[in-house]
Design a protein around this motif. Structure first.
Motif, PDB file in Angstrom:
ATOM      1  N   ASN A  84       0.849  -1.186   0.000  1.00 14.53           N
ATOM      2  CA  ASN A  84       0.000   0.000   0.000  1.00 14.53           C
ATOM      3  C   ASN A  84       0.886   1.237   0.000  1.00 14.53           C
ATOM      4  O   ASN A  84       1.779   1.373   0.834  1.00 14.53           O
ATOM      5  N   THR A 124      -0.039   8.211  -2.234  1.00 12.63           N
ATOM      6  CA  THR A 124       0.438   8.870  -3.449  1.00 12.63           C
ATOM      7  C   THR A 124      -0.488  10.010  -3.823  1.00 12.63           C
ATOM      8  O   THR A 124      -1.646  10.059  -3.397  1.00 12.63           O
ATOM      9  N   SER A 181      -0.115   9.136 -10.381  1.00 11.80           N
ATOM     10  CA  SER A 181       0.734   8.107 -10.971  1.00 11.80           C
ATOM     11  C   SER A 181       2.157   8.597 -11.238  1.00 11.80           C
ATOM     12  O   SER A 181       3.051   7.785 -11.473  1.00 11.80           O
ATOM     13  N   GLN A 190       5.995   6.635  -5.582  1.00  8.13           N
ATOM     14  CA  GLN A 190       5.380   5.491  -6.254  1.00  8.13           C
ATOM     15  C   GLN A 190       6.249   4.984  -7.400  1.00  8.13           C
ATOM     16  O   GLN A 190       6.422   3.771  -7.570  1.00  8.13           O
ATOM     17  N   GLU A 198       7.651   1.226  -7.625  1.00 11.40           N
ATOM     18  CA  GLU A 198       7.322   0.392  -8.782  1.00 11.40           C
ATOM     19  C   GLU A 198       8.595  -0.137  -9.446  1.00 11.40           C
ATOM     20  O   GLU A 198       8.683  -1.335  -9.786  1.00 11.40           O
ATOM     21  N   THR A 226       0.158  -1.839 -10.959  1.00 12.19           N
ATOM     22  CA  THR A 226      -0.284  -0.841  -9.992  1.00 12.19           C
ATOM     23  C   THR A 226      -1.789  -0.669 -10.084  1.00 12.19           C
ATOM     24  O   THR A 226      -2.339  -0.450 -11.174  1.00 12.19           O
ATOM     25  N   ASP A 271      -4.561   1.778  -8.881  1.00 15.93           N
ATOM     26  CA  ASP A 271      -4.877   3.086  -8.310  1.00 15.93           C
ATOM     27  C   ASP A 271      -6.250   2.995  -7.654  1.00 15.93           C
ATOM     28  O   ASP A 271      -7.277   2.914  -8.335  1.00 15.93           O
ATOM     29  N   ASN A 283      -4.335   6.559  -2.554  1.00 17.51           N
ATOM     30  CA  ASN A 283      -3.559   5.346  -2.329  1.00 17.51           C
ATOM     31  C   ASN A 283      -3.461   4.535  -3.616  1.00 17.51           C
ATOM     32  O   ASN A 283      -4.381   4.540  -4.442  1.00 17.51           O
ATOM     33  N   SER A 284      -2.358   3.860  -3.744  1.00 18.30           N
ATOM     34  CA  SER A 284      -2.192   2.859  -4.796  1.00 18.30           C
ATOM     35  C   SER A 284      -1.694   1.582  -4.150  1.00 18.30           C
ATOM     36  O   SER A 284      -1.004   1.607  -3.123  1.00 18.30           O
ATOM     37  N   ASN A 333      -8.645   0.228 -13.129  1.00 20.95           N
ATOM     38  CA  ASN A 333      -7.626   1.104 -12.544  1.00 20.95           C
ATOM     39  C   ASN A 333      -6.282   0.400 -12.369  1.00 20.95           C
ATOM     40  O   ASN A 333      -5.485   0.776 -11.514  1.00 20.95           O
TER      41      ASN A 333
END
Length: 505
Positions: free
Chosen positions: A394, A397, A400, A405, A409, A421, A423, A429-430, A460
Motif C-alpha cells: 500500500n 500517493t 501516478s 510510487q 514500482e 499498480t 490506483d 492510495n495505490s 484502474n
C-alpha cells in the motif's frame, strides 16, 4: 583567593550534574513524541532534534564556562536550574500552539517538514537544553579547589553527567512515556529541576510545593480531549487512539489525521483501500497462507476471515499495544489469524514459513519505513513466497507520477517479473502488486461484494515495466522520506487541501 574556594556541598554538585545530564536526554527523547503528530518521525525530524540539541549544548558549554570563571557562588547556577525547570513544565502546554505555528509554515508551502520541525525544536527545546549545557562547566568550576586536580574534577563531573544522560535516555522510553505519557514525562523532569534549584537556593519548603504541583497536574492533566475517543494509550512506539463515530471505529496513531484501521460491525468491507486487498486471493486461487506486515487493527485480516475462511493469515505488528487494541476494539482475533509482535523485516529473516500472499501495509504516517521499501527487502520477501506467490504494498500517493510510487514500482520491477499498480478509486492510495507469474485480472468472484470490488479494480490497473533511468531503492540509499515530504508539499501548493489528509489510509 577565589580560585582556591572549596565548595560547601560537593554531594549537591554531583546530584546537580547527574540531574542536568539526565534532563537533557529526557527532553531530547520526549521531543520526538511531541513532534511526531505534526511532522512524523522521519530522518529529517530526528536530524533536527539531534542537531539542535548538539548546537544548544555547544552554546551552553561555551557560555556556561565563561560565566563560571567569574563566579564562586552556586546560587546563580541554581537560579538558572529553577528557571529552566519552570520553562520545561510549560512545554507540554505551549507545544500545540508552537507546533501549529510551525506546521502552518508547511501548509503555506513556505517551508518543508525539515524547516517546520527545526523551528518547533528551536522554540521549545533549545532554551532549556542550552541552559542545562552550562551546568557542567559551572559545576566543574565550583568543584575545583586549586590543588591542580582540574582534570580529575572535570572527568568526574562529565562521568556523572553522562551516567545521568544514559538514565535519561532509557527511563522515558522504556518506562515513563509508556506508563504516564509524554506530557507527564516532561513535567517530571521539569519539576525535578525546579526542586533541585529550590534546594540549591535553600528553599526546601518551596520544593515540596513544586512536588505537590506535579501531583496535581497528574490528576487534572492526564486526559486528552478528543471527540469520539473511546480508548487512548501511549505505547513505546505510538500514541494510540480508537475513535468511534456513528458506530464505526477508527484507529488513529500519533494524533494524525489518517486512519490505520476501520471496523464497522454492520459491514465486512469498509469502503477503503483495505477492501482492494481482497482481489489478491482471486489472483492466486490456490493460496493457503498469507502474511500481513503492518497488521494494525486487522482490517484486512478480518475481511479475509469472512471472504476466505480457509486462508491462514500471519499478522506482524511492531506495536504490541496496537495488537491489543485490534483484539479489543476491531474484532481482529479469529481462528484464521496468528499475530507476531515484531518488526516485519526481522520476522522475514527469522521465519522458515513460505507464503502465497504477502501484504505490506506498514506506515509511520505518512512514511513507509524505508527498510520495507528496498530491493534487498523485496528479495527477502521473494525468498518467502511459494511458486506463483504475490506481494502487494500500500502506497500513499498524489498521482501516478508520484516520485515515491515510481521508485517503489521500479524497485519491485527490479526483483519480480511482473508488476502492476492498482490506483484505488476515491483515495490517494495505490496498491503495487508483483509476482514472478503473469497475473490475469479477469476473474469472476462468486460473492457480489467481491465482484463489486473487482469491477472497480479492473479499470484502474496498469502494467509496470522496469525503467533503467528510474531509481531503485536499496538499503544503502532509499530517500523515501524526502520524496514523501516533497510529494505532500507539491500537492498542497497545487490543490485545495480540504480533506487532503483524510484520503491517505
Amino acid at each position: 583567593m577565589e580560585g582556591n574556594r572549596v565548595p560547601e556541598n560537593n554531594l549537591l554538585l554531583v546530584v546537580t550534574a547527574f540531574i542536568s545530564g539526565m534532563s537533557i536526554m529526557a527532553l531530547e527523547m520526549s521531543a520526538s513524541r511531541l513532534l511526531a503528530p505534526y511532522f512524523g518521525t522521519s530522518l529529517f525530524v530526528w536530524t533536527n532534534i539531534i542537531g539542535i540539541t548538539m548546537i544548544s549544548l555547544s552554546i551552553g558549554y561555551y557560555y556556561g564556562g565563561r560565566i563560571a570563571d567569574g563566579k564562586t557562588d552556586s546560587k546563580p547556577m541554581f537560579r538558572v536550574l529553577l528557571g529552566t525547570g519552570s520553562f520545561a513544565v510549560l512545554i507540554p502546554f505551549f507545544a500545540p500552539i508552537v507546533m501549529s505555528v510551525s506546521q502552518g509554515a508547511v501548509s503555506s508551502g513556505s517551508a518543508g517538514v525539515f524547516y517546520g520541525s527545526m523551528l518547533g525544536t528551536i522554540l521549545l527545546f533549545a532554551p532549556p537544553i542550552t541552559a542545562l549545557g552550562g551546568v557542567s562547566p559551572y559545576v566543574i568550576r565550583l568543584s575545583t579547589s586549586g590543588d591542580g586536580s582540574y582534570g580529575t574534577v572535570a572527568g568526574r563531573v562529565f562521568a556523572v553527567s553522562t551516567v545521568g544522560s544514559i538514565l535519561g535516555t532509557f527511563l522515558p522510553v522504556l518506562l515513563l512515556i509508556p506508563i504516564v505519557g509524554t506530557k507527564q514525562t516532561i513535567l517530571i523532569f521539569g519539576v525535578a529541576l525546579i526542586v533541585l534549584g529550590l534546594i540549591g537556593l535553600g528553599k526546601q519548603g518551596l520544593s515540596l510545593v513544586a512536588l505537590l504541583l506535579l501531583f496535581t497536574t497528574f490528576l487534572v492533566g492526564s486526559a486528552r480531549p478528543g471527540e469520539g475517543v473511546i480508548f487512548e494509550k501511549e505505547s513505546v512506539h505510538n500514541y494510540i487512539q480508537v475513535v468511534e463515530h456513528s458506530g464505526v471505529r477508527y484507529l488513529k496513531l500519533n494524533e494524525g489525521y489518517a486512519y490505520h484501521s476501520i471496523y464497522n460491525p454492520g459491514s465486512v468491507t469498509v469502503n477503503g483501500v483495505w477492501d482492494y486487498f481482497n482481489i489478491l486471493p482471486l489472483l492466486n486461487r490456490d493460496a493457503k497462507d498469507a502474511l500481513i506486515i503492518g497488521l494494525a487493527g486487522g482490517t484486512v485480516a478480518r475481511e479475509y476471515r469472512f471472504f476466505y475462511p480457509d486462508l491462514a493469515v500471519d499478522g506482524v505488528e511492531l506495536d504490541s499495544e496496537i495488537i491489543k487494541a485490534g483484539n479489543t476494539f476491531f474484532d481482529m482475533a479469529g481462528a484464521n489469524l496468528k499475530t507476531y509482535n515484531m518488526d516485519g523485516r526481522s520476522f522475514l529473516k527469522t521465519t522458515d514459513k513460505r507464503y502465497d500472499i504477502v501484504i505490506i501495509d506498514a506506515y509511520k504516517q505518512p512514511y513507509i519505513p524505508f527498510h520495507l521499501t528496498t530491493q534487498e527487502f523485496f528479495t527477502e520477501v521473494r525468498s518467502k513466497l511459494r511458486d506463483g506467490g504475490i506481494v502487494a504494498i500500500n502506497v500513499a500517493t498524489t498521482g501516478s507520477d508520484s516520485k515515491v510510487q515510481l521508485m517503489l514500482e521500479n524497485t519491485l520491477a527490479s526483483v519480480y517479473e511482473n508488476v502492476y499498480t492498482l490506483d484505488v478509486p476515491n483515495t490517494l492510495n495505490s496498491i503495487i502488486i508483483a509476482s514472478d507469474k503473469e497475473l490475469f485480472f479477469e476473474f469472476s468472484p462468486e460473492k457480489p461484494v467481491l465482484e463489486s470490488i473487482a469491477s472497480r479494480a479492473r479499470g484502474n490497473i496498469r502494467k509496470i515495466e522496469f525503467d533503467p533511468a528510474e531509481m531503485v531503492l536499496t538499503d544503502d540509499r532509499a530517500p523515501v522520506e524526502m520524496y514523501t515530504d516533497m510529494m505532500i508539499l507539491d500537492y498542497i501548493r497545487s490543490q485545495d487541501t480540504r480533506g487532503f489528509t483524510e484520503q491517505f489510509e
